[in-house]
Design a protein around this motif. Sequence first.
Motif, short mmCIF file in Angstrom:
data_model
loop_
_atom_site.label_atom_id
_atom_site.label_comp_id
_atom_site.label_asym_id
_atom_site.label_seq_id
_atom_site.Cartn_x
_atom_site.Cartn_y
_atom_site.Cartn_z
N SER A 116 -2.61 -6.95 12.36
CA SER A 116 -3.29 -5.89 11.60
C SER A 116 -4.74 -5.77 12.05
N SER B 47 -9.55 -10.80 3.54
CA SER B 47 -8.58 -9.84 4.08
C SER B 47 -8.69 -8.60 3.21
N GLY B 48 -8.96 -7.45 3.83
CA GLY B 48 -9.23 -6.23 3.07
C GLY B 48 -8.23 -5.97 1.96
N SER C 148 -1.41 -12.27 3.80
CA SER C 148 -2.86 -12.48 3.72
C SER C 148 -3.39 -11.92 2.40
N LEU D 129 0.72 6.04 9.22
CA LEU D 129 0.28 4.73 9.68
C LEU D 129 0.88 4.40 11.05
N HIS E 29 -6.46 -2.37 13.15
CA HIS E 29 -7.66 -1.75 12.55
C HIS E 29 -8.66 -1.38 13.65
N ASP F 290 4.91 -1.25 5.96
CA ASP F 290 3.63 -1.93 6.15
C ASP F 290 3.38 -1.93 7.66
N ALA F 291 2.44 -2.73 8.13
CA ALA F 291 2.24 -2.79 9.57
C ALA F 291 3.31 -3.71 10.17
N LYS G 63 -2.44 4.07 2.79
CA LYS G 63 -2.76 2.93 3.65
C LYS G 63 -4.22 2.82 4.04
N TYR G 64 -4.70 1.60 4.00
CA TYR G 64 -6.01 1.24 4.56
C TYR G 64 -5.78 0.96 6.04
N TRP G 65 -6.39 1.74 6.90
CA TRP G 65 -6.18 1.53 8.35
C TRP G 65 -7.47 1.90 9.07
N ALA H 252 0.84 -1.20 0.00
CA ALA H 252 0.00 0.00 0.00
C ALA H 252 0.87 1.25 0.00
N SER I 107 -7.62 3.53 -0.30
CA SER I 107 -6.19 3.17 -0.29
C SER I 107 -5.74 2.92 -1.72
O1 PMV Z 1 -5.70 -6.36 4.89
P1 PMV Z 1 -5.26 -6.31 6.30
O2 PMV Z 1 -6.40 -6.46 7.25
O3 PMV Z 1 -4.12 -7.27 6.55
O4 PMV Z 1 -4.69 -4.84 6.60
C1 PMV Z 1 -3.62 -4.27 5.89
C2 PMV Z 1 -3.20 -3.00 6.50
C3 PMV Z 1 -1.92 -2.38 5.94
O5 PMV Z 1 -1.12 -3.36 5.33
C4 PMV Z 1 -1.13 -1.76 7.08
C5 PMV Z 1 -2.23 -1.27 4.96
C6 PMV Z 1 -2.74 -1.68 3.60
O6 PMV Z 1 -3.47 -0.87 3.02
O7 PMV Z 1 -2.36 -2.74 3.09
#
Ligand code: PMV
Length: 361
Positions: free
Chosen positions: A223, A166-167, A126, A273, A227, A314-315, A33-35, A30, A47
Motif C-alpha cells: 500500500s 498507518s493512515g 495494519s 482504486l 500511495h 481493498d488494495a 478509498k484513501y489513496w 474503506a 475517505s
Molecule cells: O493505511 P494504508 O497505508 O495501509 O492504506 C490503505 C489504503 C486502502 O486500504 C487501499 C484504502 C483505505 O482507505 O483503507
Amino acid sequence: MTNSDFPGSELTSVLAEPVSVSWQSPSNIALVKYWGKTWRQLPVNPSLSMTLSKAFTETRLTALPRITEGSVELDFWFEGKQNTAFGERIIKFLQSVTDIFPWLSQVALKLETHNTFPHSAGIASSASAFSALALCLCSLDMELNGVLLDETEFRQKASYVARLGSGSACRSLFPGFTVWGKSKALAGSSDLLAVLVSEIHPVFTKLKDTILIVTDKEKPVSSSEGHSRMIGHPFAEARIKQATRNTADLLEAMKTGNKNDFIRIVENEAFTLHALMMTSDNGFMLMHPETVRIISRIQEIRKETGLDICFTLDAGPNVHLLYFEDQIEQVNKLIVEDLLKNNEQNMRIDDFYGKGPVKIG
Ligand code: PMV
C-alpha cells in the motif's frame, strides 16, 4: 493541530515495576478509498469506512523498568513469536511519537500482539495493529503519568496517534462508520484524525461484509508503494474531486437509507482504486482473474435477482461482498452455490458492522 497539541510528559521518577495495558481493536473496510498521501500520513482525499467486528488485533503493551535512558527499546512478539522485521517498523513509528510520549525513552517496552484473521486475507492488518498499539500507548500514558482525558479526547488522541503509524488505522477507533480527511459534508472532519459518522439510517447499522478469499499470497506491491504512485498521477486531480463528491453523496445515502446510491458509490470507489493502480507510472494490477470473475457475477446476479448486494476491494485481490441483514439467507446460498462454487480456496470470512475497540486489560 500538530504533535504538540498532544503534549506529553516524562516520568518524574524511575519506573519501579512493570505496567501493562491491553486493547482489542478491529480492522475496517474503506467504502470511499484513501489513496495517496502527503507529509506525515495526511490523506490527499477524504475517505469513509466501516469498522469491522470479527477481524481484530489483540495487543498487550508492557512498560518495564530501565536503567539508562535512550532510544526506543522494544521486544516485539507477533503471534507468539519474536518478529524483528515488523518490529523495525514499530520502532520507527514509536520513535516518531516520542514527543507525544516522552517516557518512551525512559522505559523498556514489550509488545505482544496477535490477529484473529489470517495474514494477507484482504483485511487491513495494519489498521487493527496500529489502532490497538495507539490505544495501548494512550492508556499507558494515563497509567504512568496520571494523564486524565475524557472518552472523546482519549479516542481523538488515539486516532491521531494511530494515523502516524498507518493512515487507515485512524478510522478503526470508532464504532460503525467513520470519515477521515476534511470534507465539507461532515462538520468536524479532519485530515489529522478520523471522526464518527453519527447520522446513519438503521438499514446500514447491520451491514454485512463477507470476504471471499481469492488468494492468501503476499501482494506484489505494498500500500505504501501504491500511495506513492499517486504523486504526479495523471488522474490525481480528478480523483480528489471524485472522492470528495463520493464522500458527500455516500454520507447522504447512508443518512437517508438509499441502498441504490450506496451500491453505486461503493462499486465506483473499488473500480477507481484499482484503475488508479493500473494507470499509474509503472502500472500494476492486484486483481486476479478470479477477482474479476467474482465481481462480474455479483453485478450480474444483482441485475438478475434484484438482491441488494455489491462488492468492494481493498488494495488486494480478495473480494468484500456487502449485503444487508434481511437477505442473509439468499446471499449465503449464493456464496456457496455460485460465487465460491469452483473456487480453489473456497474460503470466506463472515464479518459485519463493528462496535469499535475494547479495553481488555
Ligand atoms: O493505511 P494504508 O497505508 O495501509 O492504506 C490503505 C489504503 C486502502 O486500504 C487501499 C484504502 C483505505 O482507505 O483503507
